[in-house]
Design an enzyme around this catalytic site. Structure first.
Site, PDB file in Angstrom:
ATOM      1  N   ASP A 107      33.809  44.798  35.950  1.00 36.85           N
ATOM      2  CA  ASP A 107      32.948  44.813  37.134  1.00 36.85           C
ATOM      3  C   ASP A 107      31.795  45.793  36.985  1.00 36.85           C
ATOM      4  O   ASP A 107      31.760  46.615  36.066  1.00 36.85           O
ATOM      5  CB  ASP A 107      33.763  45.214  38.375  1.00 36.85           C
ATOM      6  CG  ASP A 107      34.751  44.142  38.784  1.00 36.85           C
ATOM      7  OD1 ASP A 107      34.572  42.986  38.378  1.00 36.85           O
ATOM      8  OD2 ASP A 107      35.707  44.479  39.500  1.00 36.85           O
ATOM      9  N   TYR A 166      44.137  49.534  30.300  1.00 37.73           N
ATOM     10  CA  TYR A 166      43.127  50.107  31.192  1.00 37.73           C
ATOM     11  C   TYR A 166      43.515  51.545  31.517  1.00 37.73           C
ATOM     12  O   TYR A 166      44.702  51.878  31.614  1.00 37.73           O
ATOM     13  CB  TYR A 166      43.035  49.315  32.501  1.00 37.73           C
ATOM     14  CG  TYR A 166      42.236  48.036  32.398  1.00 37.73           C
ATOM     15  CD1 TYR A 166      40.851  48.037  32.583  1.00 37.73           C
ATOM     16  CD2 TYR A 166      42.859  46.823  32.133  1.00 37.73           C
ATOM     17  CE1 TYR A 166      40.121  46.861  32.509  1.00 37.73           C
ATOM     18  CE2 TYR A 166      42.136  45.642  32.050  1.00 37.73           C
ATOM     19  CZ  TYR A 166      40.765  45.669  32.240  1.00 37.73           C
ATOM     20  OH  TYR A 166      40.033  44.511  32.154  1.00 37.73           O
TER      21      TYR A 166
END
Length: 346
Positions: A107, A166
Site C-alpha cells: 500500500d 512482514y
C-alpha cells in the site's frame, strides 16, 4: 482507540516518459554486456512464458513514504511505475512485453526490503551487472534493485510464493524520535510486549482471517483461509518489532492484526480477544475495538520460494548483486612521483 498517523511528505515528481530517454543507457549496457537478440514474441498474461522469451527475477528494496504503493497507475508515482519506466528505457520494450509482476502489492507508504518481481525480454544477457547498474542509475534513490538473476520459465513472482515475512515497527517512548518518523508508528502509551506476544500466538495456525481483511476493489474471489507460521514480538530498546510469516495475507491483514495487538499492549483488551474476533469472521467486530495501524511502520521483509524453483536455467549469466568499487593505491606510482609517507605513518 488507535489513532491514525498521516504521512507528511511532499509528492515525488513524476519522471519523464521512458520513450524520451536518450542513448546513454544503451551505450552503458553495450560497454558491459553483449545482448544475444532472439526473435521477439508478445507476452500473453502473467503465467505462460511464450517461446523465445526470457524471464528475469529482481529483489527490490524501497522507502515507500513518497509513493502511492506498488500497483502501476499511469502518471502516478508508484513503485511499479518507476521500475517499468527504467526497464522500458533500458530494453526499449513496451509494458506488454516486459510483463512486470510483483510478489505483493504494498500500500501507499509501506516499505520493503525484499520485494520480488519478474519481467520478460525477447533477448538474453551474457551478464547482468550492467543492466543492474543502469536500473539503479535511472530509479529514484528511494528505490533500489538489490539483486537480478535469470529465472526459470515456471517461476512466477506471485503465484510461486511459499511464504512472506512482514515486519511492523513501533516506537514506544513518550517523545517520538524524529529519525523514526516515517519508519515506525509512535505509541506514547507504554506497551506490554508479553501480553502482545501472548495475543500474537493465537494468530499462529490455519484460520479464516475475514475479520482482519479490508475490502479491496480488485479482490475478486478471496480465499480468507491463511496459514501463519510465526508471529514474534521483540523488544529492542525503544523499538518494539512485530514480525509475522505466513503463506499469504489478505488486504491490510497485517496492519489490522497489529492494530489489535496494540490495543492488547495498552492493556485495553485481554490477549484472548484474538480468537474471539477470528471466530466472528466479521470485519465489523474488529472495527469496534481497533482501527487499522498506519502504513509507515510496515515492511515487506522477504518473499520466500522453494529452492528448486529459484535455480536459474542452465547456461544463465551469474546473479548480479551490484558492483563493488575499490580504490586501488599504487605504491610504485607514488614512489616514482617523488612522494613520501609522513613521519607519523612510518
Amino acid at each position: 482507540m488507535l489513532g491514525l498517523a498521516p504521512l507528511r511528505s511532499a509528492p515525488l515528481p513524476i519522471r519523464a516518459s521512458a520513450t524520451a530517454c536518450g542513448r546513454n543507457t544503451s551505450q552503458q549496457l553495450a560497454n558491459g554486456c553483449q545482448l544475444s537478440l532472439l526473435a521477439p514474441e508478445a507476452a500473453e498474461g502473467d503465467t505462460a512464458l511464450p517461446e523465445n522469451m526470457h524471464k528475469w527475477r529482481m529483489v527490490i528494496a524501497y522507502d515507500g513514504t513518497k509513493f502511492k504503493g506498488w500497483q502501476y497507475q499511469p502518471s502516478i508515482p508508484t513503485i511499479q511505475y518507476f521500475l517499468e519506466d527504467a526497464l522500458i528505457c533500458i530494453t526499449k520494450l513496451d509494458r506488454k512485453k516486459l510483463c512486470l509482476v510483483g510478489a505483493g502489492r504494498t500500500d501507499t507508504g509501506v516499505h520493503a526490503w525484499g520485494q520480488v518481481a519478474h519481467f520478460t525480454t525477447p533477448f538474453s544477457y551474457s551478464c547482468l551487472s550492467s543492466i543492474h547498474s543502469a536500473m539503479n542509475g535511472l530509479l529514484p534513490p528511494e528505490i533500489r534493485v538489490r539483486e537480478i538473476s535469470a529465472a526459470r520459465p515456471e517461476f512466477h513472482a506471485r503465484s510461486s510464493t511459499k511464504s512472506k515475512v512482514y515486519r511492523y515497527k513501533i516506537y514506544n517512548e513518550a517523545i517520538m524520535d524524529p529519525f523514526h518518523n516515517h519508519y515506525a508508528y509512535h505509541s506514547a502509551y507504554k506497551l506490554n510486549p508479553h501480553a502482545m506476544q501472548e495475543a500474537a500466538n493465537y494468530f499462529v495456525g490455519i484460520h479464516d482471517f475475514t475479520s482482519f481483511a479490508n475490502a479491496a476493489h480488485n479482490d475478486g474471489e478471496r480465499r480468507p483461509t491463511k496459514k501463519i507460521t510465526r508471529f514474534d514480538v521483540t523488544e529492542m530498546g525503544a523499538v518494539l518489532q512485530l514480525e509475522v510469516e505466513g503463506t499469504g495475507f489478505l488486504y491490510r491483514q497485517v496492519r489490522n492484526m497489529v492494530a489489535l495487538l496494540l490495543q492488547v499492549g495498552k492493556e485495553a483488551l485481554p490477549p484472548d480477544i484474538v480468537p474471539a474476533i477470528i471466530a466472528a469472521r466479521d470485519r465489523k467486530e474488529l472495527a469496534k475495538v481497533a482501527l487499522s495501524a498506519p502504513p509507515h511502520g510496515l515492511y515487506l521483509m522477504s518473499v520466500n520460494y522453494d529452492e528448486e524453483i529459484l535455480k536459474p536455467p542452465e547456461g544463465s549469466p551469474p546473479i548480479s548483486f551490484g558492483r563493488t568499487h575499490h580504490l586501488r593505491f599504487s605504491w610504485f606510482r607514488t614512489v616514482n612521483r617523488g612522494l613520501s609517507w609522513p613521519a607519523s605513518f612510518c
